[in-house]
Design a protein around this motif. Structure first.
Motif, PDB file in Angstrom:
ATOM      1  N   ILE A   1       6.073   5.728  -3.786  1.00  0.00           N
ATOM      2  CA  ILE A   1       6.223   4.301  -3.494  1.00  0.00           C
ATOM      3  C   ILE A   1       7.295   3.769  -4.433  1.00  0.00           C
ATOM      4  N   HIS A   2       8.266   3.040  -3.873  1.00  0.00           N
ATOM      5  CA  HIS A   2       9.373   2.513  -4.668  1.00  0.00           C
ATOM      6  C   HIS A   2       9.288   0.984  -4.725  1.00  0.00           C
ATOM      7  N   ILE A   3       9.441   0.449  -5.949  1.00  0.00           N
ATOM      8  CA  ILE A   3       9.178  -0.970  -6.209  1.00  0.00           C
ATOM      9  C   ILE A   3      10.337  -1.575  -7.004  1.00  0.00           C
ATOM     10  N   ILE A   4      10.571  -2.873  -6.786  1.00  0.00           N
ATOM     11  CA  ILE A   4      11.509  -3.638  -7.608  1.00  0.00           C
ATOM     12  C   ILE A   4      10.702  -4.668  -8.398  1.00  0.00           C
ATOM     13  N   VAL A   5      10.912  -4.692  -9.724  1.00  0.00           N
ATOM     14  CA  VAL A   5      10.201  -5.623 -10.598  1.00  0.00           C
ATOM     15  C   VAL A   5      11.171  -6.693 -11.092  1.00  0.00           C
ATOM     16  N   LEU A   6      10.811  -7.950 -10.892  1.00  0.00           N
ATOM     17  CA  LEU A   6      11.623  -9.088 -11.332  1.00  0.00           C
ATOM     18  C   LEU A   6      13.037  -9.079 -10.749  1.00  0.00           C
ATOM     19  N   GLY A   7      13.216  -8.365  -9.661  1.00  0.00           N
ATOM     20  CA  GLY A   7      14.491  -8.374  -8.959  1.00  0.00           C
ATOM     21  C   GLY A   7      15.569  -7.482  -9.542  1.00  0.00           C
ATOM     22  N   PHE A   8      15.287  -6.761 -10.638  1.00  0.00           N
ATOM     23  CA  PHE A   8      16.358  -5.937 -11.228  1.00  0.00           C
ATOM     24  C   PHE A   8      15.891  -4.563 -11.709  1.00  0.00           C
ATOM     25  N   SER A   9      14.621  -4.420 -12.089  1.00  0.00           N
ATOM     26  CA  SER A   9      14.144  -3.149 -12.630  1.00  0.00           C
ATOM     27  C   SER A   9      13.417  -2.356 -11.549  1.00  0.00           C
ATOM     28  N   SER A  10      13.781  -1.088 -11.396  1.00  0.00           N
ATOM     29  CA  SER A  10      13.154  -0.254 -10.381  1.00  0.00           C
ATOM     30  C   SER A  10      11.935   0.465 -10.947  1.00  0.00           C
ATOM     31  N   ALA A  11      10.973   0.729 -10.076  1.00  0.00           N
ATOM     32  CA  ALA A  11       9.762   1.450 -10.474  1.00  0.00           C
ATOM     33  C   ALA A  11       9.401   2.433  -9.361  1.00  0.00           C
ATOM     34  N   THR A  12       8.894   3.578  -9.768  1.00  0.00           N
ATOM     35  CA  THR A  12       8.492   4.599  -8.807  1.00  0.00           C
ATOM     36  C   THR A  12       7.076   5.073  -9.132  1.00  0.00           C
ATOM     37  N   ILE A  13       6.267   5.182  -8.102  1.00  0.00           N
ATOM     38  CA  ILE A  13       4.923   5.735  -8.248  1.00  0.00           C
ATOM     39  C   ILE A  13       4.861   6.979  -7.375  1.00  0.00           C
ATOM     40  N   ILE A  14       4.701   8.119  -8.006  1.00  0.00           N
ATOM     41  CA  ILE A  14       4.699   9.379  -7.250  1.00  0.00           C
ATOM     42  C   ILE A  14       3.288   9.722  -6.775  1.00  0.00           C
ATOM     43  N   GLU A  15       3.208  10.691  -5.896  1.00  0.00           N
ATOM     44  CA  GLU A  15       1.960  11.035  -5.219  1.00  0.00           C
ATOM     45  C   GLU A  15       0.803  11.285  -6.170  1.00  0.00           C
ATOM     46  N   GLU A  16       1.047  11.990  -7.251  1.00  0.00           N
ATOM     47  CA  GLU A  16      -0.045  12.333  -8.171  1.00  0.00           C
ATOM     48  C   GLU A  16      -0.588  11.121  -8.915  1.00  0.00           C
ATOM     49  N   ASP A  17       0.154  10.009  -8.873  1.00  0.00           N
ATOM     50  CA  ASP A  17      -0.284   8.784  -9.548  1.00  0.00           C
ATOM     51  C   ASP A  17      -0.807   7.737  -8.566  1.00  0.00           C
ATOM     52  N   ILE A  18      -1.021   8.138  -7.331  1.00  0.00           N
ATOM     53  CA  ILE A  18      -1.606   7.258  -6.306  1.00  0.00           C
ATOM     54  C   ILE A  18      -3.036   7.734  -6.067  1.00  0.00           C
ATOM     55  N   ARG A  19      -4.016   6.869  -6.257  1.00  0.00           N
ATOM     56  CA  ARG A  19      -5.402   7.320  -6.137  1.00  0.00           C
ATOM     57  C   ARG A  19      -5.730   7.753  -4.712  1.00  0.00           C
ATOM     58  N   GLU A  20      -6.704   8.625  -4.604  1.00  0.00           N
ATOM     59  CA  GLU A  20      -6.990   9.333  -3.360  1.00  0.00           C
ATOM     60  C   GLU A  20      -7.391   8.428  -2.204  1.00  0.00           C
ATOM     61  N   GLU A  21      -7.883   7.229  -2.504  1.00  0.00           N
ATOM     62  CA  GLU A  21      -8.321   6.361  -1.405  1.00  0.00           C
ATOM     63  C   GLU A  21      -7.159   5.901  -0.524  1.00  0.00           C
ATOM     64  N   PHE A  22      -5.926   5.971  -1.048  1.00  0.00           N
ATOM     65  CA  PHE A  22      -4.756   5.565  -0.270  1.00  0.00           C
ATOM     66  C   PHE A  22      -4.182   6.757   0.498  1.00  0.00           C
ATOM     67  N   THR A  23      -4.059   6.585   1.800  1.00  0.00           N
ATOM     68  CA  THR A  23      -3.539   7.635   2.665  1.00  0.00           C
ATOM     69  C   THR A  23      -2.231   7.183   3.310  1.00  0.00           C
ATOM     70  N   HIS A  24      -1.213   8.039   3.259  1.00  0.00           N
ATOM     71  CA  HIS A  24       0.072   7.711   3.874  1.00  0.00           C
ATOM     72  C   HIS A  24      -0.026   7.873   5.385  1.00  0.00           C
ATOM     73  N   LYS A  25       0.385   6.815   6.106  1.00  0.00           N
ATOM     74  CA  LYS A  25       0.348   6.848   7.569  1.00  0.00           C
ATOM     75  C   LYS A  25       1.634   6.244   8.122  1.00  0.00           C
ATOM     76  N   VAL A  26       1.910   6.558   9.375  1.00  0.00           N
ATOM     77  CA  VAL A  26       3.039   5.946  10.080  1.00  0.00           C
ATOM     78  C   VAL A  26       2.478   5.228  11.301  1.00  0.00           C
ATOM     79  N   LYS A  27       2.615   3.897  11.311  1.00  0.00           N
ATOM     80  CA  LYS A  27       2.104   3.098  12.421  1.00  0.00           C
ATOM     81  C   LYS A  27       3.257   2.324  13.054  1.00  0.00           C
TER      82      LYS A  27
END
Length: 229
Positions: free
Chosen positions: A99-125
């Motif tokens: 998951i890729h995020i922008i914080v305060l409009g200038f700083s980038s943040a990345t959350i990789i798979e191992e840091d996403i808790r198991e209850e969240f499932t990636h889907k394409v709708k």
């Protein structure tokens, strides 16, 4: 949101003699050049500032380029993400493993798979990617969602944050806030019902006491009449 602070500082700003005609403008230019950059002196990224000088007289420094220093008072708004802090940002891109995020409009943040808790499932709708919770079906993370996440590390050079969604109170801010409101409302209802039950119980106890007292008074009166006879 954590990671923001306002600091007051007294600084010595060194200016080239060519800027002596307009010291105020020169100082403003110096601070402007530091915006949205990490500065070790401030231990953070400068987001905004307000600076003033008591006077424009400075101490000349000897050398090939005789710079002069001006004492400056400044109020600084700083961004200083540290591990375990909780930040908020807007999701700009989703992938199967990140998951890729922008914080305060200038700083980038990345959350990789191992840091996403198991209850969240990636889907394409409908051709769009989403991370959907298997615990709460209304809790979704998609492009445009404001998410709250925990800081793992911060790269000061490129202003990049590594984040985590492992903590239970991280995820979509709108869902978390709504969930908190519902929980508070439910708690208030339980407290109100508890108070009502206590009032009813107290009322019953008072009535019971009243009945017992009346009963004793009646028995006492009967006993008194029997004794007089």
């Amino acid at each position: 949101m954590e990671g923001l602070k306002v600091s007051k500082a007294e600084l010595m700003v060194y200016l080239h003699p060519s800027k002596s005609k307009n010291v105020t403008q020169a100082i403003d230019n110096e601070f402007s050049s530091m915006l949205f950059k990490y500065d070790e002196t401030f231990d953070g990224v400068l987001l905004a500032y307000s600076a003033s000088t008591k006077n424009e007289l400075g101490k000349i420094l000897p050398g090939l380029n005789p710079y002069f220093g001006v004492k400056t008072q400044a109020q600084l708004l700083l961004f200083y993400p540290k591990p375990d802090m909780f930040l908020e940002g807007k999701v700009v891109k989703l992938g199967e493993h990140s998951i890729h995020i922008i914080v305060l409009g200038f700083s980038s943040a990345t959350i990789i798979e191992e840091d996403i808790r198991e209850e969240f499932t990636h889907k394409v709708k409908h051709g769009e990617e989403v991370y959907a919770s298997t615990v709460n079906r209304r809790h979704k993370i998609e492009v445009g969602t404001i998410v709250r996440f925990q800081v793992k590390s911060f790269d000061e050079e490129i202003l990049h944050i590594s984040g985590s969604l492992l903590q239970p109170h991280t995820g979509s801010v709108s869902w978390l806030d709504k969930h908190a409101e519902d929980a508070n409302a439910e708690s208030n209802i339980k407290k109100r019902k508890g108070r009502e039950a206590d009032n009813i119980s107290a009322s019953v106890d008072e009535d019971s006491l009243s009945l017992k007292t009346d009963h004793k008074n009646r028995k006492s009166k009967k006993h008194s009449k029997g004794s007089s006879r």
